[in-house]
Write a protein that holds these residues in place. Structure first.
Motif, PDB file in Angstrom:
ATOM      1  N   PHE A 223      -2.658  -3.639  -5.182  1.00 24.69           N
ATOM      2  CA  PHE A 223      -3.322  -4.900  -4.833  1.00 24.69           C
ATOM      3  C   PHE A 223      -4.091  -5.489  -6.023  1.00 24.69           C
ATOM      4  O   PHE A 223      -4.585  -6.617  -5.933  1.00 24.69           O
ATOM      5  N   TYR A 224      -4.204  -4.719  -7.078  1.00 22.33           N
ATOM      6  CA  TYR A 224      -4.930  -5.201  -8.262  1.00 22.33           C
ATOM      7  C   TYR A 224      -4.003  -5.396  -9.454  1.00 22.33           C
ATOM      8  O   TYR A 224      -4.472  -5.496 -10.584  1.00 22.33           O
ATOM      9  N   LYS A 225      -2.696  -5.477  -9.164  1.00 21.79           N
ATOM     10  CA  LYS A 225      -1.747  -5.759 -10.238  1.00 21.79           C
ATOM     11  C   LYS A 225      -2.046  -7.126 -10.842  1.00 21.79           C
ATOM     12  O   LYS A 225      -2.288  -8.092 -10.130  1.00 21.79           O
TER      13      LYS A 225
ATOM     14  N   GLU B  97      -1.727 -17.115 -16.450  1.00 23.34           N
ATOM     15  CA  GLU B  97      -1.028 -17.173 -15.168  1.00 23.34           C
ATOM     16  C   GLU B  97       0.394 -16.641 -15.304  1.00 23.34           C
ATOM     17  O   GLU B  97       0.892 -15.960 -14.402  1.00 23.34           O
ATOM     18  N   VAL B  98       1.064 -16.960 -16.401  1.00 26.84           N
ATOM     19  CA  VAL B  98       2.426 -16.481 -16.613  1.00 26.84           C
ATOM     20  C   VAL B  98       2.451 -14.957 -16.646  1.00 26.84           C
ATOM     21  O   VAL B  98       3.291 -14.319 -15.999  1.00 26.84           O
ATOM     22  N   VAL B  99       1.518 -14.355 -17.373  1.00 30.87           N
ATOM     23  CA  VAL B  99       1.438 -12.895 -17.441  1.00 30.87           C
ATOM     24  C   VAL B  99       1.075 -12.318 -16.082  1.00 30.87           C
ATOM     25  O   VAL B  99       1.683 -11.341 -15.618  1.00 30.87           O
ATOM     26  N   LYS B 100       0.109 -12.929 -15.409  1.00 34.34           N
ATOM     27  CA  LYS B 100      -0.349 -12.427 -14.107  1.00 34.34           C
ATOM     28  C   LYS B 100       0.771 -12.427 -13.076  1.00 34.34           C
ATOM     29  O   LYS B 100       0.997 -11.433 -12.377  1.00 34.34           O
ATOM     30  N   VAL B 101       1.488 -13.541 -12.957  1.00 34.57           N
ATOM     31  CA  VAL B 101       2.557 -13.651 -11.964  1.00 34.57           C
ATOM     32  C   VAL B 101       3.673 -12.657 -12.264  1.00 34.57           C
ATOM     33  O   VAL B 101       4.226 -12.022 -11.359  1.00 34.57           O
ATOM     34  N   THR B 102       4.007 -12.486 -13.542  1.00 31.70           N
ATOM     35  CA  THR B 102       5.036 -11.528 -13.923  1.00 31.70           C
ATOM     36  C   THR B 102       4.652 -10.116 -13.494  1.00 31.70           C
ATOM     37  O   THR B 102       5.484  -9.355 -12.984  1.00 31.70           O
ATOM     38  N   LEU B 103       3.386  -9.757 -13.676  1.00 29.06           N
ATOM     39  CA  LEU B 103       2.915  -8.435 -13.263  1.00 29.06           C
ATOM     40  C   LEU B 103       2.839  -8.304 -11.746  1.00 29.06           C
ATOM     41  O   LEU B 103       3.193  -7.269 -11.177  1.00 29.06           O
ATOM     42  N   GLN B 104       2.384  -9.357 -11.075  1.00 29.94           N
ATOM     43  CA  GLN B 104       2.228  -9.302  -9.622  1.00 29.94           C
ATOM     44  C   GLN B 104       3.562  -9.172  -8.898  1.00 29.94           C
ATOM     45  O   GLN B 104       3.638  -8.595  -7.809  1.00 29.94           O
ATOM     46  N   THR B 105       4.617  -9.734  -9.473  1.00 26.71           N
ATOM     47  CA  THR B 105       5.922  -9.691  -8.821  1.00 26.71           C
ATOM     48  C   THR B 105       6.700  -8.421  -9.156  1.00 26.71           C
ATOM     49  O   THR B 105       7.790  -8.204  -8.635  1.00 26.71           O
TER      50      THR B 105
ATOM     51  N   PHE C 191       0.830  -1.209   0.000  1.00 27.56           N
ATOM     52  CA  PHE C 191       0.000   0.000   0.000  1.00 27.56           C
ATOM     53  C   PHE C 191       0.866   1.261   0.000  1.00 27.56           C
ATOM     54  O   PHE C 191       0.585   2.221  -0.728  1.00 27.56           O
ATOM     55  N   GLN C 192       1.946   1.272   0.810  1.00 29.29           N
ATOM     56  CA  GLN C 192       2.799   2.457   0.911  1.00 29.29           C
ATOM     57  C   GLN C 192       3.613   2.692  -0.358  1.00 29.29           C
ATOM     58  O   GLN C 192       3.758   3.831  -0.809  1.00 29.29           O
ATOM     59  N   ARG C 193       4.154   1.616  -0.946  1.00 31.21           N
ATOM     60  CA  ARG C 193       5.029   1.750  -2.106  1.00 31.21           C
ATOM     61  C   ARG C 193       4.275   1.835  -3.430  1.00 31.21           C
ATOM     62  O   ARG C 193       4.711   2.525  -4.350  1.00 31.21           O
ATOM     63  N   GLU C 194       3.154   1.131  -3.513  1.00 31.97           N
ATOM     64  CA  GLU C 194       2.503   0.960  -4.810  1.00 31.97           C
ATOM     65  C   GLU C 194       1.075   1.480  -4.849  1.00 31.97           C
ATOM     66  O   GLU C 194       0.438   1.474  -5.903  1.00 31.97           O
ATOM     67  N   GLY C 195       0.573   1.900  -3.685  1.00 38.95           N
ATOM     68  CA  GLY C 195      -0.772   2.438  -3.635  1.00 38.95           C
ATOM     69  C   GLY C 195      -1.839   1.354  -3.620  1.00 38.95           C
ATOM     70  O   GLY C 195      -1.549   0.151  -3.710  1.00 38.95           O
ATOM     71  N   LEU C 196      -3.089   1.783  -3.510  1.00 46.67           N
ATOM     72  CA  LEU C 196      -4.209   0.840  -3.443  1.00 46.67           C
ATOM     73  C   LEU C 196      -4.276  -0.028  -4.693  1.00 46.67           C
ATOM     74  O   LEU C 196      -4.590  -1.224  -4.622  1.00 46.67           O
TER      75      LEU C 196
ATOM     76  N   ASN D 268       7.265  -2.151  -8.883  1.00 49.40           N
ATOM     77  CA  ASN D 268       7.142  -0.733  -9.227  1.00 49.40           C
ATOM     78  C   ASN D 268       5.715  -0.258  -8.964  1.00 49.40           C
ATOM     79  O   ASN D 268       4.806  -1.073  -8.758  1.00 49.40           O
ATOM     80  N   ALA D 269       5.542   1.041  -9.000  1.00 52.39           N
ATOM     81  CA  ALA D 269       4.191   1.590  -8.822  1.00 52.39           C
ATOM     82  C   ALA D 269       3.290   1.077  -9.938  1.00 52.39           C
ATOM     83  O   ALA D 269       3.746   0.770 -11.043  1.00 52.39           O
ATOM     84  N   PHE D 270       2.006   1.002  -9.637  1.00 53.10           N
ATOM     85  CA  PHE D 270       1.044   0.449 -10.592  1.00 53.10           C
ATOM     86  C   PHE D 270       1.101   1.177 -11.935  1.00 53.10           C
ATOM     87  O   PHE D 270       1.045   0.558 -13.001  1.00 53.10           O
ATOM     88  N   THR D 271       1.251   2.518 -11.871  1.00 54.25           N
ATOM     89  CA  THR D 271       1.253   3.314 -13.103  1.00 54.25           C
ATOM     90  C   THR D 271       2.532   3.148 -13.907  1.00 54.25           C
ATOM     91  O   THR D 271       2.596   3.550 -15.074  1.00 54.25           O
ATOM     92  N   GLU D 272       3.586   2.587 -13.302  1.00 54.35           N
ATOM     93  CA  GLU D 272       4.879   2.443 -13.978  1.00 54.35           C
ATOM     94  C   GLU D 272       5.054   1.081 -14.634  1.00 54.35           C
ATOM     95  O   GLU D 272       5.993   0.888 -15.412  1.00 54.35           O
ATOM     96  N   GLN D 273       4.195   0.131 -14.298  1.00 53.32           N
ATOM     97  CA  GLN D 273       4.377  -1.220 -14.849  1.00 53.32           C
ATOM     98  C   GLN D 273       3.733  -1.315 -16.236  1.00 53.32           C
ATOM     99  O   GLN D 273       2.833  -0.539 -16.566  1.00 53.32           O
ATOM    100  N   PRO D 274       4.209  -2.243 -17.070  1.00 56.69           N
ATOM    101  CA  PRO D 274       3.622  -2.391 -18.411  1.00 56.69           C
ATOM    102  C   PRO D 274       2.205  -2.937 -18.325  1.00 56.69           C
ATOM    103  O   PRO D 274       1.821  -3.560 -17.325  1.00 56.69           O
ATOM    104  N   SER D 275       1.444  -2.735 -19.378  1.00 55.73           N
ATOM    105  CA  SER D 275       0.102  -3.301 -19.430  1.00 55.73           C
ATOM    106  C   SER D 275       0.189  -4.807 -19.611  1.00 55.73           C
ATOM    107  O   SER D 275       1.249  -5.359 -19.944  1.00 55.73           O
ATOM    108  N   SER D 276      -0.927  -5.477 -19.410  1.00 58.49           N
ATOM    109  CA  SER D 276      -0.959  -6.935 -19.571  1.00 58.49           C
ATOM    110  C   SER D 276      -0.580  -7.333 -20.996  1.00 58.49           C
ATOM    111  O   SER D 276       0.166  -8.299 -21.205  1.00 58.49           O
ATOM    112  N   PHE D 277      -1.075  -6.576 -21.969  1.00 57.69           N
ATOM    113  CA  PHE D 277      -0.798  -6.892 -23.372  1.00 57.69           C
ATOM    114  C   PHE D 277       0.681  -6.715 -23.689  1.00 57.69           C
ATOM    115  O   PHE D 277       1.298  -7.569 -24.341  1.00 57.69           O
ATOM    116  N   VAL D 278       1.275  -5.616 -23.214  1.00 56.50           N
ATOM    117  CA  VAL D 278       2.698  -5.359 -23.447  1.00 56.50           C
ATOM    118  C   VAL D 278       3.544  -6.417 -22.740  1.00 56.50           C
ATOM    119  O   VAL D 278       4.538  -6.908 -23.289  1.00 56.50           O
TER     120      VAL D 278
END
Length: 301
Positions: A71-73, A130-138, A63-68, A141-151
């Motif tokens: 939790f939905y990455k 699952e491969v895409v999801k786990v890569t994003l969840q781990t 919550f502190q590093r990545e915001g609310l 970075n902040a939610f706005t800085e991570q790539p989209s699911s498609f990218v």
């Protein structure tokens, strides 16, 4: 007497719609706990500099590093996957159950075997998501800085392709995770539900089913979590960039056990139970009630 094709297609479509509805509701409610579970599972012992001290520390740090939204990455791949995934889960369970009816198996065993078959089928469908999801969840970075699911999916395909080093990485672990979970989940739920008497009060009947579903999801989570840990290690970031340490399911389990101890195979168990205990109950109830409503709608015509 043989079932008319129209009736079979109608029943199958109801199973698919009810299963998809169950998956969508469950993922929207429980995804934050899945993020926390994955973060715990990729930790490599107490010396991991990115590790979390406790469940509360994990929630607080995210919550502190990545915001609310942290939790939905990775929620977009599950939303895309959960509807067909759960549709496959419940539809194939019903079909395997019917086929096994011709084998004269005891009903208790038939539920478990049908669950195993549905889990293995579900795993094949869901593993790329699952491969895409786990890569994003781990990604911490902040939610706005991570790539989209498609990218992110494009990056995975570019570096590893569509096979076992890319978009289908960790398939064996996913097969074990879903196969074992569904075998216990369906086997326990339907066997116990058929033994405990139905309550005439609809509220108490709801609580009866919810309680059985809660226990089903909890027991299944405890039994299958070593496969889940292996899947997260294989699909998540490797300890040394450019070097693949976690490659196959059982070898990964052996490595985790050897280097970190037996309890490391149960990392993330608490958030997993917090998600798939009530989440498992929610799925079964949504499926049963939506399916019954669809059937009643047809009968009233």
């Amino acid at each position: 007497m043989a079932r008319k094709p129209g009736n079979f297609l109608q029943e199958a479509s109801h199973q698919v719609v009810a299963g998809g509805s169950a998956g969508l509701v469950e993922i929207c409610l429980m995804h934050p706990l899945d993020v926390v579970k994955t973060r715990f599972q990729i930790q490599r012992g107490k010396t991991d500099p990115t590790g979390y001290k406790s469940l509360g520390d994990c929630f607080r740090t995210i919550f502190q590093r990545e915001g609310l939204l942290g939790f939905y990455k990775g929620i977009f791949p599950p939303i895309l996957a959960e509807t067909p995934k759960r549709a496959v889960k419940f539809f194939t369970f019903e079909q395997y159950k019917k086929v096994l009816g011709f084998a004269s198996l005891p009903s208790g065993l038939a539920f478990a075997v049908a669950g195993l078959g549905s889990g293995l089928t579900e795993a094949v469908v869901v593993n790329p998501f699952e491969v895409v999801k786990v890569t994003l969840q781990t990604n911490q970075n902040a939610f706005t800085e991570q790539p989209s699911s498609f990218v992110q999916a494009q990056q995975i395909i570019k570096t590893g392709g569509l096979g076992f080093q890319g978009l289908n990485k960790g398939l064996t672990a996913t097969l074990g995770r879903h196969g074992v979970f569904n075998m216990v989940y369906f086997g326990f739920y339907f066997n116990v539900k058929n033994v405990l008497p139905v309550n005439k009060d609809p509220n108490l009947e709801f609580l009866r089913k919810f309680g059985i579903g809660l226990v089903s999801g909890t027991i299944a989570s405890i039994i299958n979590i070593p496969f889940d840990v292996a899947k997260s290690r294989i699909q998540g970031p490797q300890p040394v960039p450019g070097e693949i340490k976690y490659r196959t399911c059982f070898k990964t389990m052996a490595t985790v056990y050897k280097e970190e101890g037996y309890l490391a195979l149960y990392k993330g168990l608490v958030p997993k139970i917090m998600r798939l205990g009530p989440g498992g109950a929610v799925m079964l109830l949504v499926y049963e009630y939506v399916y019954a409503w669809l059937q009643d709608t047809v009968d009233c015509k």
